[in-house]
Design an enzyme around this catalytic site. Structure first.
Site, PDB file in Angstrom:
ATOM      1  N   SER A   1      -2.962  -4.931   0.153  1.00 56.90           N
ATOM      2  CA  SER A   1      -4.157  -5.062   0.981  1.00 56.90           C
ATOM      3  C   SER A   1      -5.145  -6.043   0.340  1.00 56.90           C
ATOM      4  O   SER A   1      -4.817  -7.211   0.147  1.00 56.90           O
ATOM      5  CB  SER A   1      -4.788  -3.682   1.203  1.00 56.90           C
TER       6      SER A   1
ATOM      7  N   ASP B   1       0.100  -1.535  11.658  1.00 58.52           N
ATOM      8  CA  ASP B   1      -0.861  -2.119  10.721  1.00 58.52           C
ATOM      9  C   ASP B   1      -1.534  -3.318  11.377  1.00 58.52           C
ATOM     10  O   ASP B   1      -0.872  -4.286  11.748  1.00 58.52           O
ATOM     11  CB  ASP B   1      -0.145  -2.547   9.434  1.00 58.52           C
TER      12      ASP B   1
END
Length: 326
Positions: free
Chosen positions: A170, A270
């Site tokens: 991330s 996602d």
């Protein structure tokens, strides 16, 4: 009896709240846990904490797999945790559990970097801290008799400096990209080169929606809001090359300072997956001279391998990561 409530001056929900007295409340994340110097009972991995720099304060948690041959040299993995530049820690439960499994699977020496977090330390502080940590790791290569006294023995004894990798998930994946770009311009200590980079569900964004991203909600998307919160002074805002590395006027991705790249995305669950694929394609088309691969997990959602490492999906990702390192 009335309870005293502190005045909120700024917040990034559901992540962080900042109060008028300067205190910061982190609303998500996992607690800090101690290292396992005598081996983690589940994986056999040992870990310990080291100080890299006093000013600025940069530290790390080191991991060493259970060794069958004490003469073997292992790949070195420098890892940058996720959390939107404002949450989590190299010393947190999630990081420890994840790195234990990854180090056991890949048989690598890992250095998980504890960098400064926003909003107390706005970007580019985290980028600078992670570069400092990578330079510290590289400084263990080609040490003379005089300067090896204060070096870390796990790196000196077991690290293979021909196989240095960087990775992050991330926001940490974003850091890994930016560190690789910097390594394409600046040299590392001891002539060390980054052999490979693994970007796990990396955080990239931009002012213009791509693919199925919603035009109406684009500016209100958390991915958009995070950048303004952690780097309000970024030239170009959300189109700064550090968060939006693709497009006119951006540094060429062919300059990535590594020999191979693996981009991992987590499917339709996602919101960042399309950006990850878009980045992978941009690197492929840039003239980048190394290998570039894409690994797509069909389901699981963002950072599923951190939150649910016991799932089959996560185990497949661990195996792919380990094969890349070896």
């Amino acid at each position: 009896m009335a309870s005293s409530t502190k005045e909120v001056t700024k917040e990034l929900l559901p992540l962080v709240r900042v109060y008028k007295d300067g205190s910061v409340e982190r609303l998500l994340g996992s607690p800090h846990v101690p290292p396992s110097p005598d081996q983690d009972p589940e994986t056999g991995v040992s870990s310990k904490d080291v100080t890299i720099s006093q000013n600025p304060p940069v530290s790390a948690r080191l991991y060493l797999p259970k060794l069958t041959n004490h003469d073997q040299k292992l790949p070195i993995l420098v890892y940058f945790h996720g959390g939107g530049f404002c949450l989590e820690s190299a010393f947190s439960f999630f990081s420890q559990r994840y790195l234990n499994r990854l180090v056991s699977e890949s048989q690598a020496v890992a250095v998980s970097v504890e960098y400064r977090l926003a909003p107390e330390h706005l970007l580019p502080a985290a980028y600078e801290d992670c570069w400092t940590a990578l330079q510290w790791v590289a400084s263990h290569h080609k040490t003379g008799d005089d300067d090896s006294i204060n070096k870390e023995p796990w790196l000196l004894n077991y690290g293979d400096f021909q196989r240095v990798f960087i990775s992050g998930d991330s926001g940490g994946g974003n850091i890994a990209h930016n560190i690789a770009m910097r390594a394409g311009i600046e040299s590392l200590n001891g002539g060390v080169k980054i052999f490979g980079a693994v970007l796990l569900q990396p955080y990239f964004w931009g002012s213009e929606p791509i693919g199925s991203e919603s035009i109406e909600d684009h500016e209100k998307n958390l991915s958009n809001l995070i950048w303004g919160f952690v780097y309000p002074s970024a030239p170009g805002g959300i189109d700064n090359a550090m968060v939006n590395p693709v497009g006119p006027g951006k540094p060429s991705l062919a300059k990535l300072g590594c020999s191979k790249l693996l981009v991992c995305v987590a499917g339709k669950e996602d919101d960042l997956s399309e950006r990850g694929v878009w980045y992978y394609n941009a690197v492929k088309e840039s003239g980048f001279g190394g290998e570039v691969d894409l690994f797509e997990s069909e389901r699981g959602g963002h950072a599923f391998h951190i939150f649910r490492p016991e799932t089959e999906n996560a185990k497949c990702l661990f195996k792919r990561f380990a094969s890349f390192l070896n």
